[in-house]
Design an enzyme around this catalytic site. Structure first.
Site, short mmCIF file in Angstrom:
data_model
loop_
_atom_site.label_atom_id
_atom_site.label_comp_id
_atom_site.label_asym_id
_atom_site.label_seq_id
_atom_site.Cartn_x
_atom_site.Cartn_y
_atom_site.Cartn_z
N GLU A 179 -2.33 -9.98 -8.29
CA GLU A 179 -3.23 -10.71 -7.39
C GLU A 179 -4.35 -9.77 -6.94
O GLU A 179 -4.10 -8.74 -6.30
CB GLU A 179 -2.45 -11.21 -6.17
CG GLU A 179 -3.30 -12.12 -5.28
CD GLU A 179 -2.61 -12.49 -4.00
OE1 GLU A 179 -1.39 -12.30 -3.91
OE2 GLU A 179 -3.31 -12.96 -3.06
N LEU A 180 -5.57 -10.11 -7.29
CA LEU A 180 -6.71 -9.25 -6.99
C LEU A 180 -6.77 -8.90 -5.50
O LEU A 180 -6.83 -9.78 -4.65
CB LEU A 180 -8.02 -9.95 -7.39
CG LEU A 180 -9.29 -9.11 -7.17
CD1 LEU A 180 -9.32 -7.89 -8.07
CD2 LEU A 180 -10.54 -9.98 -7.36
N ASP A 181 -6.76 -7.61 -5.21
CA ASP A 181 -6.82 -7.11 -3.83
C ASP A 181 -5.68 -7.64 -2.96
O ASP A 181 -5.80 -7.67 -1.74
CB ASP A 181 -8.17 -7.47 -3.17
CG ASP A 181 -9.35 -6.84 -3.92
OD1 ASP A 181 -10.43 -7.48 -3.97
OD2 ASP A 181 -9.18 -5.74 -4.46
N GLY A 182 -4.59 -8.06 -3.63
CA GLY A 182 -3.48 -8.65 -2.88
C GLY A 182 -2.24 -7.79 -2.81
O GLY A 182 -1.25 -8.17 -2.18
N GLY A 210 -12.42 -9.34 -3.33
CA GLY A 210 -13.30 -9.55 -4.48
C GLY A 210 -14.60 -8.78 -4.44
O GLY A 210 -14.67 -7.66 -3.93
#
EC number: 3.5.1.10
Lengths: 298, 298, 298, 298
Positions: free
Chosen positions: B240-243, B215
């Site tokens: 998925e953020l940064d996933g 994030g």
């Protein structure tokens, strides 16, 4: 017990060696006052490292190693006199003798690599400390430890016996005037009570590159995330699991070819190296804790 | 637009060069079948890398670079013929020509370092791709980009105009047959719709060592945690953020002396290097995605 | 002698495991021929790595690990049959059984770290080899070695007795069918006669980052040059002192703060790690020597 | 020429910032004297690093950054007063104003990467210096340099014109009060005369990990030796080719897969990074030269 192994001793030049650690609010004149104090005492500064957090008003940290003739006879007076300087600057401070080795208790479970590394560093003289005892919830390591003249205590732990086991541990540790507890891949969680007793004096090696993969099975977690680099972290234990001040970390590259067993195998080397480094810095009074972080004068 | 800058071209030896990527359930005979197929076609294998996930029943991945006389005229037939081999082994596969460069769209905001690094790699011939366009929510980078003959589109983004801005971006990108979108420290979140359109074809550089500090403001997060090592991660963007699947990561040591601005300054070097490496591997068809992880034949 | 220590054994899945190493002039069809051969034999390839030196006419190297039912009964026939394929391509080749562990002789002088690392790797099962003996020109290490059930031979060496000492060494080593000799900080020079007997089968760890600081006292040399990085190098011993093919190297940062003793202390960690890595690769048949260099399929 | 580009300026907090560098024979009282001097002057120490080479009688080095109100008006007096302290301790010393940026002349040939990196660091404000000029024996870089408002001088060099070319270079450089000359992959050898004029003020980036591969074609040398790691070294130029005091080095892993062109490609990244680091340290007065080695207070 008479040690069968005597670690190679460092030069006796450490006999008059002292280490001063200071933290205080930053202001002009600190170094002038401290160095003048030492000079007038006849001390010779051999190493000095300082750090000011945020020059325009902030915190000041300094670590000074110095030699002082007659250190042992004069140290009480030295401390009493320095206290006056310290008060002026609202210092938190300590002066310890290098020859007064710190006493370690090493806790271990089934993995031997971190313990073996510490024992090797100790035997070669690189780790300048006394290993007062090794405590384990298993009996496997006894034959690695006792031949070196180090007491070994097997204290099993189950969910029922946890509290009692820790009571025994604390009794042994405090009874032997242990300064710092090393968790060398010790797999039991340390209770708040124990932590309270040894604030910033319990060093754990967590087998991941914190804050990634906190808690259990970090190599499996790392494998699932598909990271290309794994690591290990040595930190002081606080009530927050794997959340305490980080002392040292290191990493190693991995690839898709490495399954979980490979990650563990590769990780062991990082764990033992990082723990040994952190423990050496701690016993040499190179670490200052501030706000859940460390200043390390390595 | 006529480019004012022509990147140094690689040797024309890549004219007959093709790259085959294969994934399939592992079983005996895959390599025999594929290499026989290529041999009978008269192809010459110049590089081959394979990986079997879990030898006792698992997945098999292989990347083969080969030269084939008359590749351009024969490729449709080659693919039709290979499809028969592929079916026998339930392969997912692709055969692409090395000379058919991938087309990149680079998205950038206010930080220039990652973009500059990609431009330099492109100009020197190290990045074997076409830069179709640079899109930015600011106008700052225009003068770095247009002199190189690359179209620059300034598409501002506010919370009100977000959907419309993305519509324009997608129109430009799809309209120019862009193969892969590079987020070079582009600070806007990509919508699920866009991600759907470019699955495993949007590469982002996140300025932390994932999965730590996901994030916003990862350097501030790193500073607060007091880590001794920072890093950057290039990954495919998923919902998925940064996933998403990690392509590449790298790290650098830091210490208590480094404040947040220092971490950013040090981090920029890691970010640009890691992104450039990941983009190069992607355009050279060296990356296979499997279960949110990557197999990289670097 | 009955070993008091049994190294943790690897999974018995290596029972039917074989390793094939091949070098030959590059031409189309090699992989097709080899993989077809193995497929028709009913072998299952679990890992394959290849490398072509200079695609337009050059050398081809491949290492294949495969499982074959009934390997032990069939291997002689397998080799006889493969010889025909090999001849067609003018291959230099070998097929060895993974379960047929290589036999090591470790030579050591007064420094224990490299030997200890190898012993630890061996005990933990990471080093998949038999340690046939340890030979030393001193007696110091005996108590580290004999409790593990490994024969220890103290063969002192002076300038007068050098030839005789080496005669004894060679007799012991050849008599025990040793495959590879490891010089674990062994401080005597190996004679050309010995090297002739074990071409590319004597691995030395030199305590510098070759080709810098060849010969004696490399840490003092490094200190005088004021390098900011030191390293260690594992290589096959040839007649040229410290000039043989490099298998592996690694480095560590140092600074003006590190005097010669510090460099030695830091260097020991690199030496032991690099040597252990190189020895593991060698015993797993991952190293091919070509023109005083190595191709390592790690 | 009016610069079209103004590098982002650092905070004006450096206006009253000074840097003191001291070397002298070690004895008690140095730090006390210096810090007292500064305290009585009303200076505030913001950073201090010291190093004693060999505590029992040896050399002492210290670097102090401090803020002093009215620095510009008071500096001459400050220096005159400090000279008295310095004499007592036989110090070699300097006090420079941080705001008085060092003036750089960058020499370049055909490779642009090292120059580009310096220019980028300069533009972003990371390199706190003035680039007085770029001098080259080719004309290629002109268009990279002049748009930034930096004078570019094309001075060709042949074996016949070498002396005259250098005469022109020295005239330009001394005429513009250049403090330090940076050889950014400049391929001509610097004459003893030039070196005499700029002792420890000519920084070269040599594309190998010194002392390995001195002289020409170091990547080809590295390739032939079969090293597994390559590097680059920034050093002050002395009369001994590639033999001057090393300021900084760094390395990168390579393998058998990397031919000479690959080594050059990989090496460029190390070269530009190492040179930029060394130059930044030099302009910030962080480097002290002693006996062909450096003490770097980074």
């Amino acid at each position: 017990m008479i040690p069968k192994v005597t670690p190679k001793s460092k030069s006796i030049s450490l006999y008059n060696r002292a280490r001063m650690l200071v933290s205080c609010p930053d202001q002009p004149g600190i170094v002038a006052a401290v160095s003048r104090f030492l000079y007038e005492y006849g001390a010779n500064i051999v190493q000095s490292d300082q750090y000011t957090m945020d020059p325009e008003g902030g915190l000041f940290f300094i670590r000074i190693e110095f030699d002082l003739e007659g250190l042992h006879e004069r140290r009480d007076q030295l401390k009493a006199d320095f206290a006056q300087v310290a008060d002026k600057f609202q210092m938190q401070w300590s002066i310890t003798r290098a020859s007064r080795k710190k006493r370690l208790a090493i806790f271990v479970s089934k993995e031997d690599h971190a313990l073996l590394e510490l024992l090797w560093h100790w035997q070669s003289g690189d780790l300048d400390a006394d290993i007062a005892m090794v405590i384990s919830n298993h009996n496997d390591m006894r034959e690695l430890v006792e031949p070196l003249g180090i007491p070994y205590y097997h204290i099993p732990v189950t969910s029922d016996t946890k509290a009692e086991a820790e009571r025994q541990q604390m009794e042994l540790v405090t009874g032997a005037q242990v300064d710092v507890v090393i968790l060398a891949r010790y797999m039991q969680i340390i209770s708040p009570k124990f932590i309270e007793h040894y604030p910033n004096r319990i060093i754990n090696i967590h087998h991941s590159f914190l804050p990634a993969f906190v808690g259990g099975k970090p190599y499996a977690q790392a494998y699932n995330r598909g990271v290309k680099i794994i690591g290990a972290t040595a930190h002081y234990v606080t009530e927050e699991l794997d959340g305490g001040p980080i002392i040292e970390q290191d990493v190693q590259r991995v690839s898709h070819r490495d399954n979980v067993e490979d990650l563990k195998r590769i990780g062991r080397h990082i764990e033992r190296t990082v723990l040994a480094r952190a423990v050496a810095w701690h016993v040499e009074d190179r670490v200052i804790v501030h706000q859940n972080k460390t200043v390390v004068f390595s």
